[in-house]
Design an enzyme around this catalytic site. Structure first.
Site, PDB file in Angstrom:
ATOM      1  N   GLU A  38     -12.352  49.070  54.063  1.00 55.59           N
ATOM      2  CA  GLU A  38     -12.206  48.098  53.478  1.00 55.59           C
ATOM      3  C   GLU A  38     -11.139  46.978  53.560  1.00 55.59           C
ATOM      4  O   GLU A  38     -11.863  46.011  52.547  1.00 55.59           O
ATOM      5  CB  GLU A  38     -12.662  48.981  51.600  1.00 55.59           C
ATOM      6  CG  GLU A  38     -14.702  49.655  51.769  1.00 55.59           C
ATOM      7  CD  GLU A  38     -15.752  48.310  52.062  1.00 55.59           C
ATOM      8  OE1 GLU A  38     -14.655  47.127  51.513  1.00 55.59           O
ATOM      9  OE2 GLU A  38     -16.484  48.668  52.460  1.00 55.59           O
ATOM     10  N   CYS A 194     -26.851  35.124  54.103  1.00 56.95           N
ATOM     11  CA  CYS A 194     -26.829  33.792  52.738  1.00 56.95           C
ATOM     12  C   CYS A 194     -25.770  33.737  52.238  1.00 56.95           C
ATOM     13  O   CYS A 194     -24.227  33.924  52.481  1.00 56.95           O
ATOM     14  CB  CYS A 194     -27.021  34.477  51.143  1.00 56.95           C
ATOM     15  SG  CYS A 194     -27.107  33.842  50.162  1.00 56.95           S
ATOM     16  N   CYS A 201     -32.178  30.992  54.253  1.00 56.18           N
ATOM     17  CA  CYS A 201     -33.078  31.429  53.426  1.00 56.18           C
ATOM     18  C   CYS A 201     -34.575  31.668  53.635  1.00 56.18           C
ATOM     19  O   CYS A 201     -35.229  32.688  52.539  1.00 56.18           O
ATOM     20  CB  CYS A 201     -33.054  30.162  52.186  1.00 56.18           C
ATOM     21  SG  CYS A 201     -31.864  29.133  51.473  1.00 56.18           S
ATOM     22  N   CYS A 204     -34.663  35.644  54.144  1.00 58.80           N
ATOM     23  CA  CYS A 204     -33.423  36.259  53.241  1.00 58.80           C
ATOM     24  C   CYS A 204     -35.134  37.218  52.753  1.00 58.80           C
ATOM     25  O   CYS A 204     -36.067  36.683  51.886  1.00 58.80           O
ATOM     26  CB  CYS A 204     -32.628  35.359  51.666  1.00 58.80           C
ATOM     27  SG  CYS A 204     -32.689  36.320  50.477  1.00 58.80           S
ATOM     28  N   CYS A 210     -35.594  33.341  43.940  1.00 62.22           N
ATOM     29  CA  CYS A 210     -33.510  33.510  43.985  1.00 62.22           C
ATOM     30  C   CYS A 210     -33.879  32.054  43.421  1.00 62.22           C
ATOM     31  O   CYS A 210     -34.750  31.118  43.412  1.00 62.22           O
ATOM     32  CB  CYS A 210     -33.381  32.489  45.567  1.00 62.22           C
ATOM     33  SG  CYS A 210     -31.683  31.820  45.844  1.00 62.22           S
TER      34      CYS A 210
HETATM   35 FE1  SF4 Z   1     -29.177  33.215  49.189  1.00 59.81          FE
HETATM   36 FE2  SF4 Z   1     -31.194  32.081  47.470  1.00 59.81          FE
HETATM   37 FE3  SF4 Z   1     -31.385  31.898  50.284  1.00 59.81          FE
HETATM   38 FE4  SF4 Z   1     -31.376  34.257  49.718  1.00 59.81          FE
HETATM   39  S1  SF4 Z   1     -32.686  31.972  49.067  1.00 59.81           S
HETATM   40  S2  SF4 Z   1     -30.328  33.085  51.529  1.00 59.81           S
HETATM   41  S3  SF4 Z   1     -30.233  33.966  47.818  1.00 59.81           S
HETATM   42  S4  SF4 Z   1     -29.561  31.220  48.752  1.00 59.81           S
END
Ligand code: SF4
Length: 361
Positions: A38, A194, A201, A204, A210
């Protein structure tokens, strides 16, 4: 938009399929290994950290090995990773941990870790969550980006109001089960999906909820800090003084850039050569050749440094060698902590582009 429910569950389900499970600090996930990783991961990508981590824990397998290590060896193994205060703090923290009773060596709570040098709230949370599976939250740059976009957090991420809100969200989403996996999962999501530029997205797991994605404003979040003044440019001269296969190195002050690392001596550009060299113990009569090599630029977070290398070849070592705490003659491959710039300067092949050739200082 779907309800913002089970954020953690969706992130974990995504991680189960796509997440990184072969990182060396995950096997075994001990407090010592997680803590070292870390600290290395602060401001550094995982792929860059992996080889450094493997060399470091091979050299210092336990906190006691690290605590009793020579500081030069610690810095040597950190050389090239940058932000050297991290290595000095890690070493000092290891000494404090090693002095505790064996049963109590590693704190199990965030507050205990935060008492150690170089450990902030996010690092402490990451260690507690991953090493002990205790519910603790993190807010590194990757997590900050995911949360700022997902919740459209207004205000510069450096502002205290945004920080407060982001920490609130980080804690809100941290699950009570599988905390260690979630910690890795949310970091992975920020690092690989992200992303800072061009988030993916469509891949995601929290796209449905989001807020930034819903309005096509992914690129506007997180809000950047107000623009700072223009980067400044500094110029500094470095003397690479060699005699045979030895090179003269100077230990840099503990505080400041490359603190505690060995480096070719740095001197002001306007300081006359024939005054600098004797102060470094060099007899002017032994100077065989002085070469001003082409400058090169090195970028720091807030400024650029133009490095002006001067190569000075001596016919022999000084009769009275000043060797000790701040100056030493070393072989180029000695195990010393060197910055990337210092390593480049003393590399066996000198820069070929020479701008000026002098025969005497
Ligand atoms: Fe990032 Fe939102 Fe796109 Fe997901 S949907 S990658 S959280 S900007």
């Amino acid at each position: 938009m779907a309800k913002d429910d089970d954020f953690a569950g969706r992130v974990l389900a995504w991680w189960d399929v796509h997440g990184r499970k072969d990182l060396p600090w995950q096997h075994p996930r001990t407090p010592y290994r997680v803590w070292v990783s870390e600290v290395m991961l602060q401001q550094t990508r995982a792929n860059t950290v992996v080889p450094y981590f493997e060399r470091f824990v091979a050299a210092f397998p336990t906190v006691h090995d690290l605590a009793s290590a020579d500081p030069d060896r610690v810095l040597h193994l950190w050389s090239g990773l940058g932000y050297y205060a991290r290595a000095r703090n890690l070493h000092e923290a290891a000494r404090r941990l090693a002095a505790r009773p064996a049963t109590d060596a590693f704190p199990r709570e965030v507050a205990g870790w935060m008492e150690l040098p170089g450990v902030g709230r996010s690092t402490a949370g990451a260690v507690v969550a991953q090493a002990f599976g205790e519910r603790a939250s993190i807010l590194d740059a990757n997590v900050r980006r995911v949360l700022a976009r997902h919740h459209r957090v207004e205000g510069s991420v450096a502002s205290s109001s945004a920080q407060t809100e982001l920490w609130r969200l980080a804690e809100h989403h941290t699950p009570t089960q599988r905390v260690a996996d979630y910690t890795q999962a949310i970091m992975d999501l920020g690092a690989t999906v992200c992303r800072s530029a061009k988030p993916i997205c469509d891949a995601c797991p929290v796209q449905d909820t989001c807020a930034a994605h819903a309005t096509g404003e992914e690129a506007q979040f997180p809000h950047r800090s107000p623009r700072k003044s223009a980067r400044r440019l500094e110029r500094r001269r470095f003397f690479v003084i060699t005699a045979g296969d030895l090179v003269l190195l100077e230990k840099r002050p503990a505080n400041g850039v490359w603190g505690g690392l060995w480096s070719p001596p740095e001197r002001r550009e306007d300081e006359p050569l024939d005054e600098c060299l004797p102060r470094l113990g060099v007899e002017l009569a032994t100077v065989a050749e002085t070469t001003h090599a082409a400058p090169f630029r090195h970028g720091f977070s807030h400024y650029d440094l133009d490095v002006l290398p001067v190569y000075v070849h001596l016919t022999r070592l000084p009769a009275e060698v000043r060797d000790g705490a701040s100056l030493r003659w070393a072989r180029r491959d000695d195990a010393l902590g060197l910055s990337a710039v210092a390593a480049k300067l003393i590399a066996p092949t000198e820069p070929t582009q020479r701008s000026l050739l002098e025969t005497d200082p």
